[in-house]
Design a protein around this motif. Structure first.
Motif, PDB file in Angstrom:
ATOM      1  N   VAL A  64       1.271  34.126  -5.794  1.00 52.32           N
ATOM      2  CA  VAL A  64       0.637  33.996  -4.485  1.00 52.32           C
ATOM      3  C   VAL A  64       1.653  33.795  -3.377  1.00 52.32           C
ATOM      4  CG1 VAL A  64      -0.938  32.568  -3.125  1.00 52.32           C
ATOM      5  CG2 VAL A  64      -1.401  32.943  -5.562  1.00 52.32           C
ATOM      6  N   ASN A  65       1.450  34.450  -2.225  1.00 44.11           N
ATOM      7  CA  ASN A  65       2.159  34.065  -1.010  1.00 44.11           C
ATOM      8  C   ASN A  65       1.206  34.086   0.179  1.00 44.11           C
ATOM      9  OD1 ASN A  65       4.254  33.350   0.835  1.00 44.11           O
ATOM     10  ND2 ASN A  65       4.221  35.466   1.536  1.00 44.11           N
ATOM     11  N   VAL A  66       0.963  32.920   0.759  1.00 43.05           N
ATOM     12  CA  VAL A  66       0.172  32.822   1.994  1.00 43.05           C
ATOM     13  C   VAL A  66       0.941  32.000   3.019  1.00 43.05           C
ATOM     14  CG1 VAL A  66      -2.067  33.201   0.938  1.00 43.05           C
ATOM     15  CG2 VAL A  66      -1.153  30.878   1.015  1.00 43.05           C
ATOM     16  N   TRP A  67       2.252  32.189   3.013  1.00 41.96           N
ATOM     17  CA  TRP A  67       3.134  31.497   3.954  1.00 41.96           C
ATOM     18  C   TRP A  67       3.894  32.534   4.764  1.00 41.96           C
ATOM     19  CZ3 TRP A  67       8.395  31.884   4.638  1.00 41.96           C
ATOM     20  CH2 TRP A  67       8.969  30.977   5.535  1.00 41.96           C
ATOM     21  N   GLY A  68       4.253  32.154   5.993  1.00 42.65           N
ATOM     22  CA  GLY A  68       5.125  32.992   6.807  1.00 42.65           C
ATOM     23  C   GLY A  68       4.399  34.144   7.475  1.00 42.65           C
TER      24      GLY A  68
END
Length: 505
Positions: free
Chosen positions: A392-396
Motif C-alpha cells: 500500500v501507498n497512500v502517502w505523498g
C-alpha cells in the motif's frame, strides 16, 4: 507462578519444532529493526561487496527469509504495522493521515507482553505518536509503558547527545548506532539478573538520511567500488507507470547522487549498516555473557527497503521490490532447525511480527490481527502462511497512491490516478523469473490467465480494506479510489484537485 517453579516440557512438533511455553520458562525476544535497509546491503543476501559478519552469522545460525515484504514502505506506517500486526488502513496511522489511537496501542505486542509479565525495553526511533481519539491532541511518547526506555520522537538524531533518553551513552558512544548496542547490552544484563522473561525492541536510525555514518568506521569502505544491480538506472525504469515518476523518489535518483556518485553514496550507506552490524554483535555478546542466549529468539529486519538507484529511483514508498522487500532473519536457538543455514522462499510480511512475538511468548493473538506466525516457517521452510500480501501507498503525491498485491511468484500493481495527462495503469511482474522487475507483462497475452488471477487477488484485498478500514483519517475513501471498476469522477471527488508543485524534500 514464580519463574523458578516452571517445569521444562519438551513438546515435539512437526511444524513448529519449538519448545512449548505452557509450562517451560518463557523465551526472551530481541526484535531489531533498521531504517531504510535494502536486501542487497548484506552479504547473506548475496552481495560480496559488503561486510556484515554479525548479521551473516545470525543468518547462518538461524533462517533467512527471501520473500519478506513491508506492507507500506514508509517508516511511520510500517512501524505501526509491526507493533500491531495490522495493515495500515486498520492502524489508521501514517504521515498525511494521523496518529495511532490509544485503543489500538493497547493491543500492540510490547503492551501485551508487559501485561503478561515480560520485562520490556525500547530504544531508538519510535516512529509514531499516540492520541486518545482520532482528532485528539498528541500525547507524549509512551516511555512509561516500557520498563527501560531509550526511545525518541520523530526521526531522532545521529548524535547520541541530542537524544534525550540516550544522553548517558553519549560520551562513550557519540554516534547513536553503537549507543543502541550499548543500551541493548545493559538491558540484557539487567533483565537476566531479574530472572524475568524479556522483550527488547531496538529501532536503529541508520541508514536513514541524512547520511551520517559513524567516523569510527571510515576505513571500512574507503575507496571501495560497488557493483550496480541489474536494474540500475533510468533506462531500466522506463516501463514503470507515469504515476510512479511524480513523487520525490523519482527526482532523488539525481538529487541524492545515485546517478553520478554511486560508489561514494553507497559507501556511506553501507558504512552505516556496518555500524548496525557491530551493534548487533554487542547485543549477542551480552546474551552469551549473561547466560540467556540459549533461550532468546532474535528477529532482525528493516522498516522498509531503499531503491538506491534501481530503475532510476531513490528513496522508498513505491511498492516495487527494492522499496518493499526487505531483509528478515530469525534465530531461535531452541529449534532443531537452527544452525542448518536454512533459507525460506515463503511469502511473509511485517504484519507477521506482532502475532509471531506473541505466539513465541505463549500469549493469545488479538482477533483483529492480519498477520500469521513466522515460526511455522521456521519449523518448516516450505510452509505457506500467506498466499498473497497487499502493498500500500497512500502517502505523498496523490498520483503515486497505489495498491499492489504480491504472491510468491507474481506482483500486480494498479495505478488508479487518471487526472488530465494520466490514465489508469496496470503492471504485472513474474518475480520468479524476473526478480528485478524488468519486464511488465500486463499486456502480454501469454500472461492473461495470471493477470486475471492477480486482479481477483487484488479485488479480494480491496474488499478487506473496505470492510476493515478504520472510520477515520480518510482511509475509507481508498475503498473507492482503488476500485478497479470505479469511475474517475468519483475518485477525483475524494482526492481533490491535484497539486502541481513537487513534494518537499
Amino acid at each position: 507462578m514464580h519463574q523458578g517453579r516452571y517445569i521444562l516440557i519438551a513438546v515435539a512438533s512437526a511444524t513448529l519444532l519449538s519448545v512449548s511455553t505452557a509450562g517451560a520458562k518463557k523465551p526472551n525476544i530481541v526484535y531489531l529493526m533498521s531504517d531504510d535497509q535494502t536486501t542487497y546491503s548484506m552479504g547473506c543476501y548475496g552481495n560480496p561487496d559488503v561486510k556484515t559478519p554479525n548479521l551473516d552469522k545470525l543468518g547462518a545460525e538461524g533462517m533467512i527469509f527471501d520473500n519478506h515484504y513491508v506492507t507500506t514502505a514508509i517508516c511511520m506506517a510500517s512501524r505501526a504495522t509491526a507493533m500491531t500486526g495490522m495493515y495500515e488502513y486498520k492502524t489508521g496511522c501514517n504521515f498525511d493521515h494521523g496518529h495511532m489511537v490509544t485503543g489500538i496501542w493497547e493491543k500492540t505486542y510490547p503492551m501485551l507482553l508487559r501485561e503478561a509479565g515480560y520485562m520490556t525495553g525500547f530504544a531508538g526511533k519510535f516512529g509514531f505518536d499516540l492520541v486518545e481519539k482520532p482528532d485528539g491532541k498528541k500525547l507524549p511518547l509512551p516511555a512509561d509503558d516500557f520498563d527501560f526506555w531509550g526511545g525518541g520522537p520523530g526521526q531522532t538524531q545521529y548524535a547520541t547527545k541530542q537524544n534525550k533518553s540516550m544522553v548517558a551513552y553519549a560520551d562513550k558512544y557519540p554516534h547513536s548506532t553503537l549507543s543502541y548496542g550499548a543500551f541493548g547490552s545493559d538491558f540484557v544484563r539487567d533483565a537476566a539478573e531479574s530472572g524475568k522473561p524479556f522483550c527488547l525492541s531496538i529501532s536503529f536510525k541508520a541508514p536513514h538520511k541524512p547520511a551520517t555514518p559513524d567516523p569510527k568506521f571510515d576505513d571500512v569502505y574507503k575507496g571501495k567500488t560497488f557493483k550496480k544491480p541489474e536494474n540500475y538506472g533510468r533506462e531500466k525504469g522506463k516501463h514503470f507507470s507515469k504515476q510512479s515518476q511524480q513523487g520525490r523518489q523519482y527526482e532523488r535518483f539525481k538529487s541524492w547522487n545515485y546517478s553520478d556518485k554511486y560508489d561514494e553514496v553507497m559507501a556511506i550507506y553501507h558504512q552505516q549498516i556496518y555500524a548496525i552490524d557491530v551493534a548487533v554483535g554487542m547485543i549477542r555478546e551480552a546474551l552469551e555473557e549473561h547466560g540467556v542466549a540459549d533461550n532468546t529468539v532474535i528477529i532482525y529486519t528493516s522498516d522498509n527497503g531503499f531503491f538506491c538507484g534501481s530503475h532510476g529511483y531513490g528513496s522508498k514508498v513505491l511498492p516495487y521490490e527494492e522499496s518493499s522487500r526487505v531483509p528478515l532473519i530469525i534465530y531461535d536457538p531452541r529449534s532443531s532447525n537452527s544452525g542448518k543455514k536454512l533459507r525460506s522462499e515463503a511469502l511473509t510480511a511485517n504484519i507477521d511480527f506482532a502475532p509471531t512475538i506473541l505466539k513465541i511468548a505463549g500469549l493469545p493473538v488479538p482477533e483483529n490481527v492480519d498477520g500469521s506466525d513466522l515460526m511455522e516457517v521456521y519449523g518448516n521452510p516450505k510452509a505457506v502462511i500467506h498466499e498473497s500480501i497487499a502493498l500500500v501507498n497512500v502517502w505523498g503525491t496523490k498520483a503515486t497512491h497505489t495498491m499492489a498485491v504480491v504472491t510468491k511468484d507474481m506482483k500486480y500493481l494498479h495505478w488508479a490516478y487518471a487526472a488530465s495527462g494520466f490514465e489508469v495503469t496496470e503492471e504485472l511482474y513474474h518475480l520468479g523469473k524476473d526478480p528485478h522487475e524488468l519486464v511488465n507483462q500486463a499486456d502480454n497475452p501469454e500472461f492473461s490467465p495470471a493477470m486475471a488471477r492477480m486482479r481477483k487477488t487484488y479485488d479480494k484485498h480491496l474488499a478487506h480494506w473496505k470492510s476493515e478500514a478504520v472510520p477515520f483519517h480518510k482511509y475509507q475513501a481508498y475503498g473507492t479510489i482503488f476500485d478497479r471498476n470505479g469511475s474517475w469522477a468519483d475518485k477525483e471527488a475524494l482526492l481533490g484537485k491535484p497539486k502541481r508543485k513537487k513534494d518537499k524534500k
